[in-house]
Design a protein around this motif. Sequence first.
Motif, PDB file in Angstrom:
ATOM      1  N   ASN A  41       0.835  -1.203   0.000  1.00 33.98           N
ATOM      2  CA  ASN A  41       0.000   0.000   0.000  1.00 33.98           C
ATOM      3  C   ASN A  41       0.867   1.249   0.000  1.00 33.98           C
ATOM      4  N   GLN A  42       0.433   2.246  -0.741  1.00 32.86           N
ATOM      5  CA  GLN A  42       1.022   3.584  -0.647  1.00 32.86           C
ATOM      6  C   GLN A  42      -0.048   4.532  -0.109  1.00 32.86           C
ATOM      7  N   HIS A  43       0.353   5.355   0.867  1.00 35.66           N
ATOM      8  CA  HIS A  43      -0.576   6.299   1.487  1.00 35.66           C
ATOM      9  C   HIS A  43      -0.063   7.722   1.303  1.00 35.66           C
ATOM     10  N   VAL A  44      -1.000   8.664   1.211  1.00 35.80           N
ATOM     11  CA  VAL A  44      -0.641  10.081   1.182  1.00 35.80           C
ATOM     12  C   VAL A  44      -1.521  10.824   2.183  1.00 35.80           C
ATOM     13  N   ILE A  45      -0.891  11.728   2.920  1.00 34.98           N
ATOM     14  CA  ILE A  45      -1.606  12.614   3.849  1.00 34.98           C
ATOM     15  C   ILE A  45      -1.466  14.026   3.311  1.00 34.98           C
ATOM     16  N   ILE A  46      -2.591  14.728   3.202  1.00 38.82           N
ATOM     17  CA  ILE A  46      -2.602  16.103   2.686  1.00 38.82           C
ATOM     18  C   ILE A  46      -3.207  17.008   3.745  1.00 38.82           C
ATOM     19  N   HIS A  47      -2.467  18.060   4.088  1.00 38.42           N
ATOM     20  CA  HIS A  47      -2.963  19.033   5.067  1.00 38.42           C
ATOM     21  C   HIS A  47      -2.752  20.432   4.513  1.00 38.42           C
ATOM     22  N   LYS A  48      -3.849  21.179   4.401  1.00 40.88           N
ATOM     23  CA  LYS A  48      -3.808  22.544   3.858  1.00 40.88           C
ATOM     24  C   LYS A  48      -3.065  22.595   2.533  1.00 40.88           C
ATOM     25  N   GLY A  49      -3.283  21.581   1.704  1.00 41.33           N
ATOM     26  CA  GLY A  49      -2.724  21.562   0.361  1.00 41.33           C
ATOM     27  C   GLY A  49      -1.293  21.073   0.257  1.00 41.33           C
ATOM     28  N   ARG A  50      -0.664  20.694   1.372  1.00 37.15           N
ATOM     29  CA  ARG A  50       0.703  20.154   1.365  1.00 37.15           C
ATOM     30  C   ARG A  50       0.656  18.673   1.724  1.00 37.15           C
ATOM     31  N   GLY A  51       1.603  17.886   1.219  1.00 36.48           N
ATOM     32  CA  GLY A  51       1.484  16.447   1.369  1.00 36.48           C
ATOM     33  C   GLY A  51       2.733  15.723   1.825  1.00 36.48           C
TER      34      GLY A  51
END
Length: 245
Positions: free
Chosen positions: A29-39
Motif C-alpha cells: 500500500n502507498q498512502h498520502v496525507i494532505i494538510h492545507k494543500g501540502r502532502g
Amino acid sequence: MPTQVLFENAEHRNILLEDFTSGQMVQANQHVIIHKGRGILLDPGGHKVYSKALDELSTVLPLGALDYILFSHQDPDIIAAANGWLMVTNAKGFLPQLWIRFITHFGVDELVMENIVPIPDGGLVIDLAGARLPLLPAHFLHSAGNFQLYDPLAKILYTGDLGASLGQTYVTVTNFDDHIQYMEGFHRRYIASNKVLKLWAQMVAPLDIEIIAPQHGAIIAGKENVQRFIQWVQGLACGLDLLED
C-alpha cells in the motif's frame, strides 16, 4: 484495491492509493496525507510501481506540493525507487538513521542525498503545514530500524509491516477473527519476538486510534477492531520465541 479516502475534512485528507503491484510482487500500500494543500507520501515503493504511483499521486496532489516522503525502513518494496521520487520532487525524505549508509545501494544519487533527513532512534515529529505527525519508534517490527507514523487529526496509525495481511481480497477488515488467518503466518515469521510486540502495545495504548493502516493488505478500521488487533499481537509468539534449533 482502488484509491480510497480514509479520512477527510476541510483541511485534511488521508488517501490510500490504488494497488499498483502485479505478478509475483508482494502487495504493498502507498498512502498520502494532505494538510492545507501540502502532502507527505508514505513508503512509496519500488521501481515497478514508481511511474503508476507517481501518476496517481498527481491526481490528488500537485507534485510541487509534496513536502515529505517517509521511508519507514530499508525494504525494497519501500525504498527501491527513492532516487526517482527525490529527483522529480522537492520533497525531503525521512529515513531511519540506521539505514542512511545503505540507501546509496539503491542508486540514490549524491545530488539528492542532502534531501534525506535521518530519523534518530527515538523518533521525531514532522510538521506538515501545521499538522504535527509523530514518527514513533517501531524497531524490530520487523526491521532493526523502523518507524510508524501517527496522524492525530485522522486518528490513523500507519504501522508499516505490523498488521500486514496477505491473500485476502477485501480492503477493510469486517470480521477480525476471520482476518487472523491472513496475518498470522507473516507475523510469526517476520516479527522479532513477543517482547517487542508488548512494548509496542504499551507505547500505542495512550493514542486515540480509529484505523490501523499497514503497508500490506487490509485496513483495520474501528476502535473495536483496533483493540482486538492490539490484544492479539500481545499474545502472539513469533520470531525468536519459536526458535528451538
